[in-house]
Design a protein around this motif. Structure first.
Motif, short mmCIF file in Angstrom:
data_model
loop_
_atom_site.label_atom_id
_atom_site.label_comp_id
_atom_site.label_asym_id
_atom_site.label_seq_id
_atom_site.Cartn_x
_atom_site.Cartn_y
_atom_site.Cartn_z
N GLY A 157 0.81 -1.21 0.00
CA GLY A 157 0.00 0.00 0.00
C GLY A 157 0.84 1.26 0.00
N THR A 160 2.83 1.57 -3.40
CA THR A 160 1.94 1.92 -4.51
C THR A 160 1.49 3.36 -4.39
OG1 THR A 160 1.15 -0.37 -4.59
CG2 THR A 160 -0.18 1.28 -5.71
N TYR A 161 1.15 3.78 -3.19
CA TYR A 161 0.78 5.19 -2.97
C TYR A 161 1.95 6.11 -3.33
CZ TYR A 161 0.10 9.55 -0.44
OH TYR A 161 0.03 10.88 -0.12
N ASN A 163 4.41 5.61 -5.35
CA ASN A 163 4.65 5.63 -6.79
C ASN A 163 3.67 6.56 -7.50
OD1 ASN A 163 3.92 4.22 -9.67
ND2 ASN A 163 6.10 4.09 -9.19
N GLN A 164 2.41 6.53 -7.10
CA GLN A 164 1.41 7.39 -7.73
C GLN A 164 1.61 8.86 -7.35
OE1 GLN A 164 -0.53 6.34 -10.19
NE2 GLN A 164 0.54 4.40 -9.84
N LEU A 187 -4.75 11.07 -2.96
CA LEU A 187 -4.62 10.95 -4.40
C LEU A 187 -5.94 11.30 -5.05
CD1 LEU A 187 -2.70 7.56 -4.61
CD2 LEU A 187 -1.70 9.84 -4.90
N TYR A 191 -4.44 9.18 -10.73
CA TYR A 191 -3.50 8.60 -9.76
C TYR A 191 -4.25 7.78 -8.72
CZ TYR A 191 -1.00 12.30 -12.10
OH TYR A 191 -0.47 13.12 -13.07
N LEU A 192 -5.41 8.24 -8.31
CA LEU A 192 -6.23 7.45 -7.39
C LEU A 192 -6.77 6.21 -8.08
CD1 LEU A 192 -7.69 7.08 -4.71
CD2 LEU A 192 -9.52 8.56 -5.58
N TYR A 195 -4.03 3.69 -8.32
CA TYR A 195 -3.76 3.11 -6.99
C TYR A 195 -4.80 2.04 -6.65
CZ TYR A 195 -3.58 2.75 -1.91
OH TYR A 195 -3.51 2.27 -0.62
N MET A 199 -3.87 -1.92 -6.21
CA MET A 199 -4.07 -2.55 -4.90
C MET A 199 -5.03 -3.73 -5.00
SD MET A 199 -2.06 -1.22 -2.76
CE MET A 199 -2.76 -1.99 -1.28
#
Length: 221
Positions: A157, A160-161, A163-164, A187, A191-192, A195, A199
């Motif tokens: 989590g 990944t967050y 990276n975005q 995000l 981007y959200l 994510y 995920m």
């Protein structure tokens, strides 16, 4: 502010010296980073006129790093440090008896947790480990799976967050926007969406791993 009409810095612009600048002249000097031309002018208050040396000023500016790019590099490094710090600090894990314990998740911790999870996959029914600041004790296979799954999902989590958020930062164009980015902000937009998609895919793969020990549903990840 003073200028010496006979002295040039090694950059080719005037440096403080003997001429006391008028307020208007000082503004011209500062606005053009000292790249000005000084000529005698009997009608001027101080006997000199100050005009921008536009050619040298533009050449100097062209050699300077882009403020936005400099800010971006610093922000990306800041976000990376923040992400690693949070991952290393770890999180709480709910165990099979309903209690919760906190576990750090630095590189050594990640190796140790993976080792004991692999031991369970090979048939171990319990394994020694320790929560934060606690003595080492035996954890059941069920608790080992919970520790592994929770910490693994937590790391996924955060990475990944991160990276975005980094992608978002790279897309910004102004220094002010870039410097306003903070780790932990929400995000939005693409981007959200990315994510959430990543995920969901990561959870499917983690569930596939946990299915090997028959414990996917009990963890509620």
């Amino acid at each position: 502010m003073y200028l010496n009409p006979e002295t040039l810095s090694n950059q080719g612009h005037w440096v403080p010296g003997l001429i006391e600048l008028t307020p208007d002249q000082e503004q011209i000097y500062l606005q053009h980073n000292g790249f000005v031309l000084v000529t005698e002018d009997e009608e001027s208050e101080n006997g000199y006129s100050i005009t921008p040396d536009t050619e040298k000023w533009e050449a100097w500016k062209a050699e300077q790093p882009d403020p936005a790019e400099t800010a971006r590099e610093a922000k990306i490094e800041e976000l990376s440090v923040a992400c690693n710090t949070i991952i290393n600090a770890g999180t709480q894990v709910q165990l099979s008896d309903g209690s919760t314990e906190s576990f750090t998740y630095g590189l050594v911790d990640q190796s140790n947790v993976s080792e004991m999870f692999n031991a369970v996959l090979l048939g171990a029914t319990e394994y020694p480990y320790h929560a934060n600041d606690d003595d080492c004790r035996m954890y059941s296979a069920q608790d080992i799976v919970a520790i592994y799954a929770t910490l693994s999902a937590f790391k996924t989590g955060q990475t990944t967050y991160h990276n975005q958020l980094k992608r978002y930062t790279k897309a910004l164009t102004s220094q002010e926007e870039i410097e306003a980015v903070t780790y932990g902000q929400e995000l939005t937009g693409e981007y959200l969406e990315a994510y959430i998609t990543l995920m969901a895919q990561a959870k499917v793969q983690l569930d596939n791993v946990l299915a090997k020990v028959g414990q996917t549903e009990s963890l509620n990840l």
